[in-house]
Enzyme design. Sequence first.
Site, mmCIF file in Angstrom:
data_model
loop_
_atom_site.group_PDB
_atom_site.id
_atom_site.type_symbol
_atom_site.label_atom_id
_atom_site.label_comp_id
_atom_site.label_asym_id
_atom_site.label_seq_id
_atom_site.Cartn_x
_atom_site.Cartn_y
_atom_site.Cartn_z
ATOM 1 N N ARG A 75 -3.542 -9.674 5.180
ATOM 2 C CA ARG A 75 -3.321 -10.218 3.227
ATOM 3 C C ARG A 75 -2.417 -10.195 2.635
ATOM 4 N NH1 ARG A 75 -6.294 -7.204 -0.654
ATOM 5 N NH2 ARG A 75 -8.171 -8.058 -1.448
ATOM 6 N N LYS A 102 0.145 -1.117 -0.496
ATOM 7 C CA LYS A 102 -0.571 0.024 0.379
ATOM 8 C C LYS A 102 0.661 0.958 0.012
ATOM 9 C CE LYS A 102 -4.367 -1.929 1.188
ATOM 10 N NZ LYS A 102 -5.440 -2.011 2.190
#
Length: 300
Positions: free
Chosen positions: A263, A223
């Site tokens: 994840r 991210k």
Amino acid sequence: MSNHNGRVAGLPTWDRCAVMGVVNVTPDSFSDGGRWFDTATAVKRGLDLIAQGADLVDVGGESTRPGAPRVDEAEELRRVIPVVRGLAAEGATISVDTMRAKVAEQALAAGAALVNDVSGGLADPAMVPVVADAGAPFVVMHWRGLLQGPAVRGVYGDVVTEVVDELRARVEAVVEGGVGADRIVIDPGLGFSKEAEHDLALLARLDRLRDLGLPLLVAASRKRFLGRVLAGPDGTPPPARERDAATAAVSALAAQAGAWAVRVHEVRATADAVRVVRAIEEARALADAPLRAQAAEDVR
């Protein structure tokens, strides 16, 4: 993962933090869009992730990156359901990453074990009834709307307190909608209406999220905040695919903080990281055992 009456089995658990591998069946994901876009390639990708150490596979057919256009329901179904069916046929444990009730319903029928909804059931009013009716585990993420316009940037006074409070309220609503509290997983929604400093603050206080008493999913993989942390002297972040070592570092910290699962897009380094954390925890328990025994003896 369904039992004899067609209802989905309970939340899968492991003796350590689980690794959820990502299969994006999309042409436009921020990190790997288009790489696994046809059914056969996507199924193979899921099986490869399991071979590398993933415990379950998260299959999604719609990108949630900032500014991504929504795909229509028929297209999302066309992308997702054959992949879920193919992976289920190979015995994989599958979560379906969707904001649509019909996609969730058909994915559960095709063999998915849980529903991972980044909107926590807010994007589609039919989602919570569908999940409740199926008896399926449900990942409730902190969400302040689709990442378009003002919702891209989140404004917080105290991000940790606000995210915890908003997640608590959302979980209560989901439970009122019929989903069993023992089937709910929470996700702080790193990168969703959050700046880098918000994501880092949430990771620094995962204990506050764990205090909600529910399994915790941490989805930090590749991210933007990692790009910010890793940026060079000129401020340029490395591309998404060069953030996997940093992702594994976050995975180790999340595992140490007691996360149910992490994840990730690339599995191997994170699979190694969570196993090392588990081994260290076991070593700590062995080292502490004589101290506990002595304390019990002193009490007697």
